[in-house]
Design an enzyme around this catalytic site. Structure first.
Site, mmCIF file in Angstrom:
data_model
loop_
_atom_site.group_PDB
_atom_site.id
_atom_site.type_symbol
_atom_site.label_atom_id
_atom_site.label_comp_id
_atom_site.label_asym_id
_atom_site.label_seq_id
_atom_site.Cartn_x
_atom_site.Cartn_y
_atom_site.Cartn_z
ATOM 1 N N ASP A 149 0.843 -1.210 0.000
ATOM 2 C CA ASP A 149 0.000 0.000 0.000
ATOM 3 C C ASP A 149 0.876 1.257 0.000
ATOM 4 O O ASP A 149 1.010 1.891 1.040
ATOM 5 C CB ASP A 149 -0.902 -0.068 1.250
ATOM 6 C CG ASP A 149 -1.922 1.046 1.315
ATOM 7 O OD1 ASP A 149 -2.125 1.739 0.319
ATOM 8 O OD2 ASP A 149 -2.515 1.227 2.385
ATOM 9 N N GLU A 194 -2.534 9.978 -0.920
ATOM 10 C CA GLU A 194 -3.757 9.178 -1.093
ATOM 11 C C GLU A 194 -4.406 8.884 0.244
ATOM 12 O O GLU A 194 -5.623 8.869 0.386
ATOM 13 C CB GLU A 194 -3.414 7.866 -1.807
ATOM 14 C CG GLU A 194 -4.635 7.040 -2.218
ATOM 15 C CD GLU A 194 -5.003 5.914 -1.252
ATOM 16 O OE1 GLU A 194 -6.017 5.260 -1.462
ATOM 17 O OE2 GLU A 194 -4.278 5.701 -0.251
ATOM 18 N N GLU A 195 -3.581 8.627 1.238
ATOM 19 C CA GLU A 195 -4.087 8.172 2.529
ATOM 20 C C GLU A 195 -4.765 9.290 3.329
ATOM 21 O O GLU A 195 -4.372 10.448 3.248
ATOM 22 C CB GLU A 195 -2.930 7.616 3.379
ATOM 23 C CG GLU A 195 -2.181 6.456 2.745
ATOM 24 C CD GLU A 195 -2.971 5.147 2.773
ATOM 25 O OE1 GLU A 195 -4.157 5.145 3.152
ATOM 26 O OE2 GLU A 195 -2.360 4.119 2.408
ATOM 27 N N ASP A 238 -3.168 -0.885 -6.881
ATOM 28 C CA ASP A 238 -3.132 -0.649 -5.436
ATOM 29 C C ASP A 238 -3.189 -1.984 -4.685
ATOM 30 O O ASP A 238 -3.794 -2.942 -5.172
ATOM 31 C CB ASP A 238 -4.302 0.262 -5.019
ATOM 32 C CG ASP A 238 -4.008 1.051 -3.740
ATOM 33 O OD1 ASP A 238 -2.962 0.836 -3.111
ATOM 34 O OD2 ASP A 238 -4.850 1.893 -3.370
ATOM 35 N N HIS A 326 -3.468 -1.785 6.169
ATOM 36 C CA HIS A 326 -3.478 -0.729 7.190
ATOM 37 C C HIS A 326 -3.082 -1.237 8.576
ATOM 38 O O HIS A 326 -3.556 -0.705 9.586
ATOM 39 C CB HIS A 326 -4.829 0.007 7.222
ATOM 40 C CG HIS A 326 -4.943 0.997 6.089
ATOM 41 N ND1 HIS A 326 -5.889 1.992 6.043
ATOM 42 C CD2 HIS A 326 -4.202 1.152 4.966
ATOM 43 C CE1 HIS A 326 -5.724 2.700 4.929
ATOM 44 N NE2 HIS A 326 -4.713 2.214 4.262
HETATM 45 ZN ZN LIG Z 1 -3.806 2.691 2.307
#
Ligand SMILES: [Zn+2]
Ligand SMILES: *[C@@H]1O[C@H](CO)[C@@H](O)[C@H](O)[C@H]1NC(C)=O
Length: 381
Positions: A149, A194-195, A238, A326
């Site tokens: 990620d 992105e996060e 992704d 995550h």
């Molecule tokens: Zn992520």
């Protein structure tokens, strides 16, 4: 005047479909550097690999780790790609719910190679195959790596450019600007921000891609079209690199492109060029759809583009997400290196086909004109 030779006729047949299948020999050649018998096969080693391992550090925007990864990307590009690739930064700033009034910098990196003969008045004609992944990592938990990620997807995209660089160069050297060929370019966008910093929402997520979609909408060409209009296909990778991924086809409009990528995967498997043995038999399992009721999609960097009308999107993301998603476990030791390399070969094969690179790989027997013709015919069926 245009010489209508046999090869020209075949070539035209190829461009009506705009997608040319690669030969077995070409698939073998592009897979070779990641095979055990190649000296560069360790690039994707998570601990020592020259390409992947430097990305496997915390990369929170505005921190030293983030800057080091940016420098690694630039260094890799400059040492491995021809100077024809243009490096472009797209920088913006934003507040985040975690950082108060402080403006956090978000810096998207674009690497692109324009087809030859594109003057300013023809910029709108270029059709950009746009390959994307995000390179920032989560702010919390502290020390989060984000291997799947999305360090691995970034590495895969840079590797694909390196692998195809010479073939693209050879194809374009032979290019005659007779106004008949589509002007296909290829660009990689490595998104920043992105996060989410606190909790995923419209404001707290996709900082880089929202800013870039806005900017490209406002970048206009002489014919009034925008830079968004020049995206022919937006391929977003992704969460790749964990074992046993199952990636669905998310969009009816690009299901044909999904099927093409799945065909590349199947052919690589049949040729014995992939290492992984996924439980489902393959990564791209969703090829035969009886219902055309494509369900929801996963919110990601394509969404700001989709909202502005870019709807040729191929989202390569496994569902369910990898178990490590995550968590602190999303690190080097939990990558499946065979899966990582297999994705690199699949994506590279797909890009090679999209860019019509058959016949431009050095040392690959390309066969007779007849054989090439058969490839084109097969494409049209
Ligand atoms: Zn992520
Ligand atoms: C954008 O950010 C990159 C990476 O930090 C930096 O090298 C570049 O100079 C910046 N560009 C501008 C115009 O500020």
């Amino acid at each position: 005047m245009t010489r209508l030779t046999l090869s020209h006729v075949i070539f035209l047949a190829g461009t009506t479909t705009g997608y040319t299948t690669l030969s077995d020999a070409a698939l073998r050649q592009l897979s070779f550097p990641l095979s055990a018998s190649s000296s560069s096969s360790t690039e994707f080693d998570p601990f020592t690999g020259s390409l992947l391992s430097p990305i496997l550090v915390p990369r929170v925007p505005g921190t030293p780790g983030h800057a080091a990864v940016q420098a690694h990307f630039i260094n890799y590009i400059k040492s491995n790609l021809s100077p024809d690739w243009v490096i472009e930064w797209h920088n913006s700033t934003s507040v985040t719910p975690a950082t108060g009034d402080k403006l956090v910098p978000f810096q998207n990196l674009i690497i692109k190679r324009e087809p030859p003969g594109i003057t300013r008045d023809r910029e709108h004609e270029v059709e950009w195959l746009t390959l994307a992944a995000h390179y920032d990592s989560l702010y919390r938990p502290e020390g989060f790596i984000g291997a799947v990620d999305s360090a691995v997807p970034c590495a895969i995209l840079l590797w694909a450019l390196k692998e195809l660089d010479k073939a693209i160069g050879r194809k374009w050297e032979a290019w005659e600007d007779d106004g008949l060929e589509q002007a296909k370019g290829v660009q990689v966008v490595l998104f920043d921000g992105e996060e989410a910093w606190v909790q995923w929402s419209g404001e707290d997520s996709l900082y880089g891609s929202r800013a870039l979609a806005e900017d490209w909408q406002n970048t206009k060409y002489q014919d009034g079209s925008s830079r968004l209009d020049t995206i022919s296909l937006f391929v977003l990778l992704d969460l790749l690199g964990a074992v046993d991924p199952t990636v669905p086809s998310f969009f009816g409009k690009t299901h044909w492109a999904y099927q093409n990528m799945a065909r590349v995967e199947q052919r690589l498997r049949d040729l014995g060029l992939l290492e992984s043995t996924p439980k489902a038999g393959k990564f791209l399992h969703d090829t035969d759809r009886s219902n055309w009721n494509f369900g929801g999609y996963v919110e990601d960097d394509h969404v700001p583009f989709l909202r502005k009308g870019v709807d040729d999107i191929l989202h390569i993301i496994p569902t369910p997400f990898p178990k490590v998603w995550h968590t602190m476990e999303d690190d080097a030791k939990n990558l499946d290196v065979g899966t990582v390399k297999d994705w690199a070969k699949i994506v590279t094969g797909f890009v090679g086909e999209w860019m019509d690179l058959e016949g431009h790989f050095e040392g690959v027997e390309t066969g007779t004109e007849d054989e090439k013709g058969r490839y084109s015919e097969k494409d049209e069926l």
